[in-house]
Design an enzyme around this catalytic site. Structure first.
Site, PDB file in Angstrom:
ATOM      1  N   LYS A  91       0.637  -1.171  -0.134  1.00  0.00           N
ATOM      2  CA  LYS A  91       0.282  -0.232   0.311  1.00  0.00           C
ATOM      3  C   LYS A  91       0.619   0.771  -0.023  1.00  0.00           C
ATOM      4  O   LYS A  91       0.861   2.006  -0.900  1.00  0.00           O
ATOM      5  CB  LYS A  91      -0.634  -0.155   1.637  1.00  0.00           C
ATOM      6  CG  LYS A  91      -2.236   0.376   1.097  1.00  0.00           C
ATOM      7  CD  LYS A  91      -2.233   0.423   2.552  1.00  0.00           C
ATOM      8  CE  LYS A  91      -3.775  -0.611   2.469  1.00  0.00           C
ATOM      9  NZ  LYS A  91      -3.855  -0.704   3.455  1.00  0.00           N
ATOM     10  N   ARG A 100      -3.045   3.451   8.369  1.00  0.00           N
ATOM     11  CA  ARG A 100      -3.822   2.404   7.970  1.00  0.00           C
ATOM     12  C   ARG A 100      -1.898   1.278   7.587  1.00  0.00           C
ATOM     13  O   ARG A 100      -1.308   1.147   8.408  1.00  0.00           O
ATOM     14  CB  ARG A 100      -3.901   2.664   6.789  1.00  0.00           C
ATOM     15  CG  ARG A 100      -4.179   4.263   6.034  1.00  0.00           C
ATOM     16  CD  ARG A 100      -4.393   4.278   4.705  1.00  0.00           C
ATOM     17  NE  ARG A 100      -5.396   3.849   3.616  1.00  0.00           N
ATOM     18  CZ  ARG A 100      -5.682   3.819   2.289  1.00  0.00           C
ATOM     19  NH1 ARG A 100      -4.793   4.862   2.091  1.00  0.00           N
ATOM     20  NH2 ARG A 100      -5.957   2.909   2.262  1.00  0.00           N
ATOM     21  N   GLY A 114      -8.506  -6.282   4.035  1.00  0.00           N
ATOM     22  CA  GLY A 114      -9.475  -6.516   5.646  1.00  0.00           C
ATOM     23  C   GLY A 114      -8.862  -7.111   6.761  1.00  0.00           C
ATOM     24  O   GLY A 114      -9.489  -7.207   7.983  1.00  0.00           O
ATOM     25  N   MET A 165      -6.352  -6.677   8.932  1.00  0.00           N
ATOM     26  CA  MET A 165      -5.231  -5.464   9.385  1.00  0.00           C
ATOM     27  C   MET A 165      -6.187  -4.506   9.912  1.00  0.00           C
ATOM     28  O   MET A 165      -7.113  -4.183   8.990  1.00  0.00           O
ATOM     29  CB  MET A 165      -3.575  -5.760   9.709  1.00  0.00           C
ATOM     30  CG  MET A 165      -2.737  -6.990   9.645  1.00  0.00           C
ATOM     31  SD  MET A 165      -1.721  -6.685   9.489  1.00  0.00           S
ATOM     32  CE  MET A 165      -0.775  -5.951   6.923  1.00  0.00           C
ATOM     33  N   ARG A 223      -3.514  -1.226  -5.793  1.00  0.00           N
ATOM     34  CA  ARG A 223      -3.093  -2.785  -6.068  1.00  0.00           C
ATOM     35  C   ARG A 223      -3.212  -3.439  -7.216  1.00  0.00           C
ATOM     36  O   ARG A 223      -4.585  -3.457  -7.702  1.00  0.00           O
ATOM     37  CB  ARG A 223      -3.613  -3.633  -4.792  1.00  0.00           C
ATOM     38  CG  ARG A 223      -4.898  -3.870  -4.528  1.00  0.00           C
ATOM     39  CD  ARG A 223      -5.539  -4.273  -3.376  1.00  0.00           C
ATOM     40  NE  ARG A 223      -6.945  -4.061  -2.749  1.00  0.00           N
ATOM     41  CZ  ARG A 223      -6.773  -4.218  -1.391  1.00  0.00           C
ATOM     42  NH1 ARG A 223      -6.226  -4.310  -0.464  1.00  0.00           N
ATOM     43  NH2 ARG A 223      -8.013  -4.397  -1.414  1.00  0.00           N
ATOM     44  N   HIS A 227     -16.269  -8.175   0.847  1.00  0.00           N
ATOM     45  CA  HIS A 227     -15.368  -8.360   1.455  1.00  0.00           C
ATOM     46  C   HIS A 227     -15.709 -10.457   1.658  1.00  0.00           C
ATOM     47  O   HIS A 227     -14.903 -10.998   1.399  1.00  0.00           O
ATOM     48  CB  HIS A 227     -15.245  -8.874   3.424  1.00  0.00           C
ATOM     49  CG  HIS A 227     -14.294  -9.634   4.064  1.00  0.00           C
ATOM     50  ND1 HIS A 227     -14.766 -10.875   4.605  1.00  0.00           N
ATOM     51  CD2 HIS A 227     -13.176  -9.494   4.338  1.00  0.00           C
ATOM     52  CE1 HIS A 227     -13.709 -11.553   4.655  1.00  0.00           C
ATOM     53  NE2 HIS A 227     -12.785 -10.820   4.543  1.00  0.00           N
ATOM     54  N   SER A 271      11.380 -43.927 -16.652  1.00  0.00           N
ATOM     55  CA  SER A 271       9.899 -42.892 -16.196  1.00  0.00           C
ATOM     56  C   SER A 271       9.977 -43.109 -14.904  1.00  0.00           C
ATOM     57  O   SER A 271       9.859 -44.417 -14.712  1.00  0.00           O
ATOM     58  CB  SER A 271       8.815 -43.818 -16.949  1.00  0.00           C
ATOM     59  OG  SER A 271       7.482 -42.367 -16.090  1.00  0.00           O
ATOM     60  N   CYS A 331       5.936 -40.085 -14.511  1.00  0.00           N
ATOM     61  CA  CYS A 331       4.644 -40.120 -13.903  1.00  0.00           C
ATOM     62  C   CYS A 331       3.834 -40.630 -12.807  1.00  0.00           C
ATOM     63  O   CYS A 331       2.911 -40.981 -12.778  1.00  0.00           O
ATOM     64  CB  CYS A 331       4.487 -42.117 -15.021  1.00  0.00           C
ATOM     65  SG  CYS A 331       4.998 -43.077 -13.878  1.00  0.00           S
ATOM     66  N   TYR A 391       9.575 -35.600 -20.792  1.00  0.00           N
ATOM     67  CA  TYR A 391       8.034 -35.032 -20.430  1.00  0.00           C
ATOM     68  C   TYR A 391       7.766 -34.991 -18.756  1.00  0.00           C
ATOM     69  O   TYR A 391       8.485 -36.112 -18.578  1.00  0.00           O
ATOM     70  CB  TYR A 391       6.985 -36.569 -21.631  1.00  0.00           C
ATOM     71  CG  TYR A 391       6.929 -37.816 -20.897  1.00  0.00           C
ATOM     72  CD1 TYR A 391       6.624 -38.440 -19.805  1.00  0.00           C
ATOM     73  CD2 TYR A 391       8.240 -38.736 -21.374  1.00  0.00           C
ATOM     74  CE1 TYR A 391       6.617 -39.725 -20.088  1.00  0.00           C
ATOM     75  CE2 TYR A 391       8.557 -39.577 -21.004  1.00  0.00           C
ATOM     76  CZ  TYR A 391       7.162 -40.311 -20.381  1.00  0.00           C
ATOM     77  OH  TYR A 391       7.712 -41.812 -19.748  1.00  0.00           O
TER      78      TYR A 391
HETATM   79  P1  ADP Z   1      -7.102  -2.138   3.275  1.00  0.00           P
HETATM   80  O1  ADP Z   1      -6.253  -2.429   3.439  1.00  0.00           O
HETATM   81  O2  ADP Z   1      -8.911  -3.110   5.148  1.00  0.00           O
HETATM   82  O3  ADP Z   1      -8.207  -2.121   2.123  1.00  0.00           O
HETATM   83  P2  ADP Z   1      -7.596   0.585   3.985  1.00  0.00           P
HETATM   84  O4  ADP Z   1      -6.214   1.129   4.548  1.00  0.00           O
HETATM   85  O5  ADP Z   1      -7.172   0.831   2.753  1.00  0.00           O
HETATM   86  O6  ADP Z   1      -7.791  -0.872   4.178  1.00  0.00           O
HETATM   87  O7  ADP Z   1      -8.155   1.872   4.683  1.00  0.00           O
HETATM   88  C1  ADP Z   1      -9.750   1.186   4.760  1.00  0.00           C
HETATM   89  C2  ADP Z   1     -10.384   2.235   3.931  1.00  0.00           C
HETATM   90  O8  ADP Z   1     -11.028   3.524   4.699  1.00  0.00           O
HETATM   91  C3  ADP Z   1     -11.276   2.202   2.558  1.00  0.00           C
HETATM   92  O9  ADP Z   1     -12.253   1.869   1.953  1.00  0.00           O
HETATM   93  C4  ADP Z   1      -9.948   3.180   2.720  1.00  0.00           C
HETATM   94  O10 ADP Z   1     -10.038   3.941   1.272  1.00  0.00           O
HETATM   95  C5  ADP Z   1     -10.684   4.434   3.556  1.00  0.00           C
HETATM   96  N1  ADP Z   1      -9.141   5.195   4.139  1.00  0.00           N
HETATM   97  C6  ADP Z   1      -7.677   4.908   4.263  1.00  0.00           C
HETATM   98  N2  ADP Z   1      -7.622   5.985   4.551  1.00  0.00           N
HETATM   99  C7  ADP Z   1      -8.079   7.418   4.266  1.00  0.00           C
HETATM  100  C8  ADP Z   1      -7.919   9.208   4.198  1.00  0.00           C
HETATM  101  N3  ADP Z   1      -7.209   8.845   4.189  1.00  0.00           N
HETATM  102  N4  ADP Z   1      -8.964   9.633   3.810  1.00  0.00           N
HETATM  103  C9  ADP Z   1     -10.151   8.516   3.414  1.00  0.00           C
HETATM  104  N5  ADP Z   1     -10.341   7.520   3.508  1.00  0.00           N
HETATM  105  C10 ADP Z   1      -9.069   6.763   3.880  1.00  0.00           C
HETATM  106 MG    MG Z   2      -7.758  -0.562   1.118  1.00  0.00          MG
END
Ligand code: ADP
Ligand code: MG
Ligand code: MG
Length: 882
Positions: free
Chosen positions: A23, A93, A102, A104, A337, A453, A769, A837, A857
């Protein structure tokens, strides 16, 4: 000086994933290519690892680097962290090297307290928004940092909605939200014994520690295990200035893929919610809008988003999964990503990107995870069948599944482990349900969209899912689901069709898979690139045909014993085994001969033009005889009845013979070519059957390549002797039939001695084989059945062995014997053809090894042929790259 633990987004780049996490690296990359990313910084994975190394303490020097980085954000935004007039709020984050959606925890709106919330309300002139942000913050912080249960907050929120008599939290007024905030604070005081922390710096410190901690929460650990992600790489932490999707109806938040992650089709695919923040879309709080309707809502923003997503895809040269937020009509990108996708989508995206000139054929091939193709080669729902469709939801992850419905992840896991097929049915899923999803055949939810999710995880695991099926009324208290007034208890058999979204009562008929056009195209490219041939293991004409359909270039293993197991033949086979004299045995063999000839005729004909390797009889003979216990019971009964003397005598003779044939250790006993040494007439009959079939086919103008394979050889003399038996049969048949045909004779290498003396054995063989199932058993001294059931799990758990050696070839041990076998064999006989085989012939990692040691093969089950073709091409690509 301490290490550099903190990187501003503009200081990083995409290649720094190890240090900044996926990220963080992508936020940096997007910042540097000029996309609208809110400013922020990343705390490195190294800091997380140091935190654990220091017994869960912040490494020295880290905190000192955070102040200036925060200052940088303040400068960029013109806001101040903790300021009571114009406060800067941040998100904290998590983000590891590999995306773990989702798994962490993330905290939004950090920096709010009783004073700054008023400043936020004043500076935005929106008290409702300010208190909505505050209550979200307390809720996330309370859940993630203070570990107060999520549902306790939800209850307070529900009460407020009831009190104000509204359905959605977006309808709550500022006053109601203030009440919710007070309720939350009281809850935290009650549960933790301390007040909610109001100092923003303290909030930040605690949040960072919580993200580090979340690396080792249960669901993250499970996720890593399932996806083979190492435990010791740690997570980075991203601190980023907030942008707000919950500022009113000109604001919103969403998620979109640049292509359809189910099918791979090149269309923007996603969802958004106006006046909402962060997780609202994925958590399935409200059912979101399809991305296309953003165009009606705001043409300019939509156009900007389309342009941004195109440039992101072009930049990363792969399908992207993008998170965005719109704050008062302005677009911000919060994450990108490489999108997770189903196998069909993976193929289509790779093939189309190649056709579009974005990636090469080699790259397209390298992008497909061969194991993922498994799901395409499985059976699916018969579209012709009559089905009782009881509801329809969103087609969230393709494929069909049937099973008993269960409403709880633990229960799904428990039943799944007993071998029951279950469907996990939930209002929505959370990362805590991951073990239940894993154990279920498919997932059905009543809420949440295509990016929820449940949908994301199911697609990644290749499990069918139907989401947002609003007709479901799930009653967790009574374990029932009601659809259109009909109530179904837990355990009812349901089916789902994740390709269409249908929910069906009862089981459904399934049909065999077909390869898509893109898949065929990709396999065509794989054929151009690979040097290993791919053959199939097949014992009958039907499987042989399937193998051909999937592109097999012959049969690498045709086992004759399966033909003997036919109920109509078993009495004759037993007659052959029980014969006391050679003439008696020859009577039985003469009866088997025409039957075997028909078997071989059918297979050779289907495989016209390709080699068919037929292995002569291999298993110990007593496998064809009745069970001792059953015989004893029969005899006892007959004795008690006392009137059927003759039958009793017969059974007693049979029992004696069965007992005489039974062995202490059949795996190492009288089997394989040892049978040919003691009863050459059996092998002679089989050879004759092969050659009579060959002669017939030659007369019919069919091109055939029979290859006779002698199993379990330990010494060149065994092979030489049995070679002679086989050659005599060929000579006789040619003379009798007046035709000639060519054939080869080879052996399986499945005992260490054969590999060790491969130079000698090769003098009597046209081909080798590797029978790696037995070679693994005999090299490790493991009996497979005993190992997998009893002690192998401990070996894997304790890391003594990295993989199950029966699934993934033990390159270091068994592989060394193979290498030696190839080398010695080819030195003595340069024309020697060498293949594999065992079941490893269908395993991608083992196939890579086979390529590396120069086999000609691999042979695997018909359904795995495409996987093997792709893996063989990948091996060729990666060895060229080295
Ligand atoms: P995950 O890895 O579970 O996707 P994220 O860190 O991406 O967690 O964040 C969870 C949610 O919060 C996502 O929808 C993301 O877009 C939103 N989010 C994260 N940082 C910000 C920010 N600085 N401003 C607005 N929304 C945010
Ligand atoms: Mg995210
Ligand atoms: Mg064997």
């Amino acid at each position: 000086m301490s290490k550099k633990f903190v990187y501003l987004f503009r200081e990083g780049q995409a290649s720094m994933r190890d240090l900044l996490g996926g990220k963080g690296a992508n936020l940096a990359e997007m910042t540097n290519i000029g996309l609208p990313v809110p400013p922020g910084f990343t705390i490195t994975t190294e800091a997380c690892n140091d935190y654990y190394a220091l017994g869960r303490n912040l490494p020295e020097g880290l905190w000192e680097q955070i102040g200036p980085a925060l200052g940088d954000i303040e400068k960029a935004t013109g806001k101040k962290f903790g300021d009571k007039d114009n406060p800067l709020l941040v998100s904290v984050r998590s983000g590891a090297k590999f995306s773990m959606p989702g798994m962490m925890d993330t905290i939004l709106n950090l920096g709010l307290n009783d004073e700054t919330v008023e400043g936020l309300a004043a500076s935005t002139q929106n008290a409702r928004f300010a208190y909505d942000s505050y209550r979200r913050f307390i809720q996330m912080f309370g859940d993630v940092v203070l570990e107060v249960e999520h549902h306790e907050f939800e209850r307070i929120l529900e009460e407020a909605k009831e009190k104000q008599n509204v359905n959605y939290d977006s309808e709550l007024t500022a006053e109601s939200l203030k009440g919710v905030v007070e309720g939350y604070k009281r809850l935290i005081q009650r549960r933790t014994g301390s007040p909610f922390p109001l100092d923003p710096m303290k909030q930040l410190e605690q949040a960072i520690l919580a993200v580090f901690r979340s690396w080792n929460n249960d669901r993250a650990i499970v996720y890593r295990r399932i996806n083979s992600i190492p435990d010791n790489i740690g997570t980075a932490v991203n601190v980023q200035s907030m942008v707000f999707g919950n500022m009113g109806n000109d604001s919103g938040t969403g998620v979109a893929f640049t292509r359809n992650p189910s099918t791979g089709e090149r269309v923007l695919y996603g969802e958004y919610l106006m006046n909402a923040q962060g997780e609202d879309v994925v958590a399935g709080i409200r059912t979101p809008q399809p991305i296309k309707s953003l165009e009606d809502e705001n043409k300019a923003i939509y156009a900007q988003f389309v342009e941004t997503s195109n440039s992101l895809e072009a930049h990363y040269r792969d399908m992207q999964d993008i998170e965005f937020t719109i704050e008062r009509g302005r677009l911000y990108i919060l994450q990108t990503r490489n999108g997770k996708r189903t196998a069909p989508a993976a193929i289509r995206v790779a093939v189309e990107l190649c056709r579009e000139g974005v990636i090469s054929k080699e790259e397209a091939i390298a992008r497909i995870e061969p194991g993922q193709l498994d799901q395409l080669l499985h059976r699916r729902m018969d579209s012709e069948a009559k089905l009782e469709v009881i509801a329809k939801g969103l087609p969230a992850s393709p494929g069909a599944a049937s099973g008993k419905i269960v409403f709880d992840a633990d229960e799904a896991e428990r039943l799944g482990h007993t071998g029951e097929r279950v469907l996990l049915v939930r209002t929505e899923t959370t990362p805590d349900d991951i073990h239940g999803i894993l154990a279920a055949q498919g997932i059905l939810t009543s809420r949440g969209g295509m990016t929820s999710h449940a949908a994301v995880v199911a697609r990644h695991m290749g499990k069918p899912a139907v989401c947002g099926c609003e007709a479901l009324r799930i009653d967790y208290a009574h374990n029932t689901v009601t659809i259109d007034g009909v109530t179904y208890p837990e355990g009812t058999l349901f089916s789902i069709d994740g390709t269409t979204g249908r929910v069906i009562k009862g089981a459904v008929p399934m049909i065999d898979p077909e390869l898509s056009e893109e898949f065929k195209e990709l396999l065509g490219w794989a054929d151009e690139i690979r040097t290993l041939k791919v053959l199939a293991n097949a014992d009958n004409p039907r499987d042989a045909q399937k193998a051909r359909d999937f592109g097999a270039q012959g049969i690498g293993l045709c086992r004759t014993e399966h033909m003997f197991m036919d109920p109509a033949r078993i009495p004759i086979v037993q007659e052959m085994i029980l014969a006391q004299t050679l003439p008696e045995r020859e009577v039985a063999l003469a009866k088997l001969l025409p039957m075997q000839e028909e078997d071989f005729y059918g297979i050779l004909k289907v495989m016209a033009g390709f080699p068919v390797t037929i292995r002569l009889l291999d298993p110990p003979l007593h496998e064809f005889l009745p069970n001792v216990e059953e015989l004893v019971v029969d005899i006892t009964k007959l004795k008690l009845q006392g009137d059927r003397e003759e039958e009793l005598n017969e059974k007693e003779v049979l029992l004696r013979k069965v007992r005489a044939l039974s062995e202490m250790n059949p795996m190492l006993g009288h089997r394989g070519c040892r049978l040919g040494i003691t009863f050459p007439e059996i092998y002679a009959m089989q050879a004759r059957a092969i050659f009579q079939a060959s002669a017939r086919l030659v007369k019919e103008g069919c091109e055939i390549h029979p290859e006779v394979m002698i199993p379990l050889v330990i010494h060149v003399k065994e092979l030489a002797k049995l070679r002679k038996v086989t050659e005599e049969a060929a000579q006789t048949v040619m003379a009798e039939q007046g035709v000639t045909f060519s054939y080869t004779i080879g052996t399986m290498i499945e005992v260490p001695r054969a590999a060790l003396t491969a130079d000698e054995v090769a003098t009597a063989a046209d081909f080798f084989s590797f029978g790696t199932n037995d070679l693994t058993q005999t090299t490790l001294g493991f009996s497979r059945d005993d190992a997998e059931g009893k002690f192998l799990p401990a070996y894997l758990e304790q890391n003594i062995l990295e993989h199950n050696p029966f699934a993934v070839l033990d390159r270091i041990g068994v592989g060394k014997l193979m290498k030696m076998g190839v080398q010695l064999g080819r030195e003595a006989n340069p024309g020697l053809k060498v293949g594999i085989c065992g079941e490893h012939g269908g395993d991608p990692s083992s196939i890579e090894f086979c390529h590396q040691i120069g086999l000609n093969y691999v042979s695997c089950s018909p359904f795995r042929v495409p996987i093997a073709c792709l893996a063989a091409a990948q091996a060729a690509v990666s060895s060229k790259g080295q």
